[in-house]
Motif scaffolding. Structure first.
Motif, mmCIF file in Angstrom:
data_model
loop_
_atom_site.group_PDB
_atom_site.id
_atom_site.type_symbol
_atom_site.label_atom_id
_atom_site.label_comp_id
_atom_site.label_asym_id
_atom_site.label_seq_id
_atom_site.Cartn_x
_atom_site.Cartn_y
_atom_site.Cartn_z
ATOM 1 N N VAL A 48 3.808 -5.445 -7.944
ATOM 2 C CA VAL A 48 4.221 -4.438 -6.968
ATOM 3 C C VAL A 48 4.372 -5.156 -5.632
ATOM 4 O O VAL A 48 3.412 -5.727 -5.107
ATOM 5 N N ASN A 49 5.575 -5.149 -5.079
ATOM 6 C CA ASN A 49 5.873 -5.939 -3.887
ATOM 7 C C ASN A 49 5.714 -5.170 -2.581
ATOM 8 O O ASN A 49 5.592 -5.777 -1.517
ATOM 9 N N ASP A 50 5.729 -3.832 -2.646
ATOM 10 C CA ASP A 50 5.608 -3.039 -1.429
ATOM 11 C C ASP A 50 5.147 -1.637 -1.791
ATOM 12 O O ASP A 50 5.495 -1.109 -2.857
ATOM 13 N N ALA A 51 4.370 -1.029 -0.893
ATOM 14 C CA ALA A 51 3.944 0.362 -1.066
ATOM 15 C C ALA A 51 3.809 0.991 0.305
ATOM 16 O O ALA A 51 3.252 0.375 1.225
ATOM 17 N N ARG A 52 4.325 2.217 0.458
ATOM 18 C CA ARG A 52 4.327 2.898 1.752
ATOM 19 C C ARG A 52 3.996 4.376 1.575
ATOM 20 O O ARG A 52 4.367 4.999 0.575
ATOM 21 N N TYR A 53 3.310 4.930 2.577
ATOM 22 C CA TYR A 53 3.110 6.367 2.619
ATOM 23 C C TYR A 53 4.426 7.061 2.963
ATOM 24 O O TYR A 53 5.225 6.551 3.747
ATOM 25 N N ALA A 54 4.642 8.240 2.394
ATOM 26 C CA ALA A 54 5.832 9.044 2.680
ATOM 27 C C ALA A 54 5.422 10.507 2.776
ATOM 28 O O ALA A 54 4.304 10.883 2.404
ATOM 29 N N SER A 55 6.357 11.325 3.282
ATOM 30 C CA SER A 55 6.120 12.773 3.383
ATOM 31 C C SER A 55 4.808 13.071 4.095
ATOM 32 O O SER A 55 3.980 13.858 3.617
ATOM 33 N N GLU A 56 4.630 12.420 5.271
ATOM 34 C CA GLU A 56 3.438 12.605 6.103
ATOM 35 C C GLU A 56 2.154 12.304 5.346
ATOM 36 O O GLU A 56 1.106 12.929 5.577
ATOM 37 N N GLY A 57 2.226 11.326 4.463
ATOM 38 C CA GLY A 57 1.038 10.871 3.754
ATOM 39 C C GLY A 57 0.749 11.581 2.460
ATOM 40 O O GLY A 57 -0.225 11.253 1.771
ATOM 41 N N GLU A 58 1.570 12.553 2.093
ATOM 42 C CA GLU A 58 1.332 13.298 0.860
ATOM 43 C C GLU A 58 1.778 12.526 -0.377
ATOM 44 O O GLU A 58 1.302 12.784 -1.483
ATOM 45 N N ARG A 59 2.705 11.593 -0.173
ATOM 46 C CA ARG A 59 3.211 10.802 -1.291
ATOM 47 C C ARG A 59 3.118 9.311 -0.970
ATOM 48 O O ARG A 59 3.000 8.919 0.190
ATOM 49 N N VAL A 60 3.193 8.524 -2.023
ATOM 50 C CA VAL A 60 3.249 7.065 -1.903
ATOM 51 C C VAL A 60 4.471 6.574 -2.652
ATOM 52 O O VAL A 60 4.746 7.030 -3.774
ATOM 53 N N VAL A 88 10.436 -1.177 0.156
ATOM 54 C CA VAL A 88 10.798 0.234 0.138
ATOM 55 C C VAL A 88 10.375 0.836 1.476
ATOM 56 O O VAL A 88 9.279 0.580 1.970
ATOM 57 N N ILE A 89 11.286 1.616 2.106
ATOM 58 C CA ILE A 89 11.031 2.181 3.424
ATOM 59 C C ILE A 89 11.373 3.667 3.399
ATOM 60 O O ILE A 89 12.548 4.041 3.319
ATOM 61 N N PRO A 90 10.378 4.542 3.465
ATOM 62 C CA PRO A 90 10.665 5.987 3.508
ATOM 63 C C PRO A 90 11.207 6.400 4.872
ATOM 64 O O PRO A 90 10.829 5.845 5.898
ATOM 65 N N PHE A 91 12.114 7.353 4.890
ATOM 66 C CA PHE A 91 12.638 7.900 6.136
ATOM 67 C C PHE A 91 11.648 8.927 6.682
ATOM 68 O O PHE A 91 11.186 9.799 5.951
#
Length: 284
Positions: free
Chosen positions: A120-132, A175-178
């Motif tokens: 796994v090369n990258d992991a980010r929080y998304a949806s104000e922290g509700e998702r990864v 991966v970069i969440p908007f």
């Protein structure tokens, strides 16, 4: 095994921050092995770092104090670290194929997301922290529920047309969440492609004319207003893609051996770094 350390610089002057007393006294924020990942907390007062030996540390930037050590954050190298929005948790990914959430207050592993077939090369929080969101060398982006760690979706970007000429493969490096549109995210694919996607699939693909492995895209970042995607190739070229239209630009920033790119959270400033040891600051 060689030691590695982090040192804050003033981006406007390129000089070491000697106003930080520990740096003036040559006291360093150190790891026993190469540092592979860094992330500032939302307030900018803490810095998380992950190293090749699977360890993770959290530092107080103004004092250089190590606030928390995670000696067994992962069984293999830490590839990314990311603070939660409230600064209480640190999300990490690893060569061991897992994504984990660590408690800063407890110093313990809180949650683990397992399911990728390889690194796994990258992991980010998304949806104000509700998702990864996690990006892997298995060619997929996985969407996880941050509370239950249950997988919600698996997305596979379009495959490269040719792996022979460009050295491309299915590996996803970033991966970069908007922030302004939680359903969308950008993923960088090793080779010549960056994809704007949703969990339903690709919305738009941006490609370069990479003719060799040396020109393959290795990382990307997004402007604060999410109007531009900046993709960095290994030869030190930034490819600038407009999200709104077909406008593209190319900026040559380094000769070779580029490693990564990031954007200032508010200002129109890019930073690139390479294996030559240089970190360069740009205004695109």
């Amino acid at each position: 095994m060689s030691a590695s350390f982090e040192r804050p610089y003033d981006w406007s002057t390129g000089k070491l921050r000697k106003d930080l007393s520990y740096q003036a006294e040559d006291m360093l924020m150190m790891h026993d092995d190469s540092v592979l990942a860094l992330d500032f907390s939302p307030e900018g007062d803490m810095l998380a770092s992950g190293s090749r030996d699977g360890k993770m540390k959290v530092w107080r930037v103004c004092t250089g104090q190590c606030l928390r050590k995670f000696d067994r954050a992962h069984s293999e190298g830490v590839t990314s670290v990311c603070f939660s929005r409230d600064g209480h948790h640190v999300l990490s990914s690893s060569f061991d194929g897992t994504v984990r959430i660590h408690g800063l207050k407890s110093g313990k592993l809180l949650k683990e997301m397992r399911g990728h077939a390889t690194y796994v090369n990258d992991a980010r929080y998304a949806s104000e922290g509700e998702r990864v969101l996690s990006a892997s060398s298995d060619g997929t982006v996985r969407v996880w529920d941050a509370k239950t760690c249950e997988p919600l979706a698996e997305v596979r970007p379009p495959q490269p047309r040719s792996t022979a000429s460009s050295g491309a493969d299915a590996t996803l490096t970033r991966v970069i969440p908007f922030e302004h549109d939680p359903e969308r995210f950008v993923v960088c694919q090793n080779g010549n492609s960056v994809h704007l996607m949703t969990t339903s699939g690709a919305v738009r693909s941006f490609t370069t004319e990479a003719a060799s492995k040396e020109k393959a895209l290795i990382s990307c970042t997004v402007s604060p207003k999410e109007s531009w995607i900046y993709a960095l190739s290994m030869d030190g070229t930034i490819h600038c893609f407009s999200v709104a239209d077909e406008d593209t630009k190319v900026v040559k920033v380094d000769d070779k051996n580029a490693l990564g790119i990031c954007h200032h959270p508010r200002k129109n400033i890019l930073a690139t770094f390479s294996s030559s040891g240089l970190l360069r600051v740009w205004m695109p």
